[in-house]
Design an enzyme around this catalytic site. Structure first.
Site: not given
Ligand code: PGA
Ligand code: ZN
Length: 400
Positions: A42, A146, A155, A196, A232, A275, A302, A327, A355, A378
């Site tokens: 995503s 996911h 999430e 995940e 999330d 998130e 994010d 990230k 992650h 996370k």
């Molecule tokens: P992604 O998902 O690594 O697929 O972007 C994690 C997130 O959205 O935090």
């Molecule tokens: Zn996210």
């Protein structure tokens, strides 16, 4: 001593079975560092560009390696990362690929730490940092991008905020993950896992809230410390721009309804973390929700911020959030990552180190979280590529 003398790049597997980039960096005095790039599903619209692994490697061999070997000291991370930007020549790493860039940037840090003999978190944090430990946010139920045919919200994240140690926190998250499975089994809901490692049952979001609330209560009673949870939402994935609505399986919500829905959930479940509740382009709606519940919970950007200082600056101006997801592969280098963390901290935005859904056994983010005194990390609850980081945190805690 940390002059880079050799670099190797290769394609390795990630947790989804896709190819990713692994980098090795060697230094003059025998230092060695290795790191791998993760990969999102995503992904945010404004992230640095990940190229197919073989293309990223070919381009980095041609453009980046000659600017590093014999030219730059691994111990000077800013020089390493400036060389990567110069090699790339674009503003989104579409030249050498953010996957090559982040693997090289992190491998150089590992090599420099190896020369000094200090663990990576100490090398990155220095003497005055790295004294606190992040609370791990554990993904226990998930869907969205996911997992197919699961929850709309991407999430459901457990936050063992009262845990006396990282070790206890990590085990609490695993216990909630297991308890969720027990409750699902009692309800006769079969399910597998998403990318995940979170359970991916075919239930609606309201049932997931009930189950996660029940599981956290059970484990909280057992553990004897406070355990809350958060989300999330991955709002950009739900948002249909043409229609201006958030599309759920059973309903749609316009932006005002989405804000009210999330604010009610924060109240009802005492959520500690939310998130990407809204679309990645909608700073204004983020600000409206933060205004409403920002004193009760973390509103984390994010896809909104993509670890990018320019987007974070705009968010700070607008009051769009009070937390930033971090990230390294969204921005491509450790220096840019640390800049985003520092700007966030200065502005009262809690950094949450994260992650990606596609991961490897790389543990760099565990060290980064400790080095930066981040309040949260996370990185999943179970699964080898997730436990690699969690177990590294336990080791760091014991040896710090
Ligand atoms: P992604 O998902 O690594 O697929 O972007 C994690 C997130 O959205 O935090
Ligand atoms: Zn996210």
């Amino acid at each position: 001593m940390t002059l880079i003398t050799d670099v190797a790049l290769r394609r390795v597997l990630d947790s989804r079975g896709n190819a990713t980039v692994e980098a090795d960096v060697y230094t003059e005095s025998g230092g060695f560092g290795r790191a791998r790039a993760p990969s999102g599903a995503s992904t945010g619209e404004f992230e640095a560009i990940e190229l197919p692994a073989h293309e990223a490697i070919a381009s980095a061999r041609e453009e980046a390696v000659p600017r590093l070997v014999g030219e730059v000291y691994a111990g000077n991370q800013r020089d390493v990362d400036a060389a990567l930007h110069a090699a790339d020549g674009t503003d989104d790493f579409s030249g050498i690929g953010a996957n090559s860039a982040v693997a090289l940037s992190m491998a150089a840090a590992h090599a420099a730490a190896d020369v000094t003999g200090a663990p990576l978190f100490q090398h990155l944090g220095g003497t005055f940092r790295g004294n606190s430990f992040p609370v791990p946010l554990g993904n226990v139920i998930g869907g969205g991008e996911h997992a197919a045919d699961a929850t709309d919200i991407q999430e459901f994240l457990v936050a063992p905020i009262g845990a006396p140690s990282v070790e206890e926190a990590v085990f609490a998250n695993a216990a909630v993950h297991e308890t969720v499975a027990d409750i699902l089994a009692d309800r006769g809901v079969p399910c597998g896992k998403g990318d995940e490692g979170a359970w991916a049952p075919s239930i609606d979001d309201s049932e997931a809230f009930e189950i996660v609330a029940e599981a956290t209560d059970i484990v909280e009673d057992d553990a004897g410390f406070e355990i809350r949870f958060g989300l999330d939402v991955a709002g950009a994935e739900l948002y249909v721009a043409d229609a201006g609505v958030y599309e759920y399986s059973e309903t749609t919500r316009n932006t005002d309804e989405q804000i009210a829905y999330l604010a009610d959930l924060v109240d009802e479940y005492d959520l500690i973390y939310v998130e990407d509740p809204l679309d990645e382009n909608d700073f204004e709606a983020f600000a409206a929700l933060t205004d409403r519940v920002g004193d009760q919970t973390l509103i984390c950007g994010d896809d909104l911020f993509v670890t990018n200082v320019d987007r974070l600056e705009r968010g700070i101006e607008d009051g769009a959030a009070n937390s930033i997801l971090i990230k390294p592969n969204q921005i491509g280098t450790l220096s840019d990552t640390v800049d985003a963390i520092e700007l966030g901290v200065e502005s009262g935005y809690e950094p949450v180190i994260s992650h990606r859904s596609g991961e490897t056994e790389d543990t760099t983010i565990a060290h980064l979280a400790v080095a930066m005194d981040a309040p949260y990390i996370k990185t999943g609850a179970v699964g080898g590529e997730r436990t690699a980081k969690l177990n590294e945190l336990i080791r760091i805690e014991q040896n710090a």
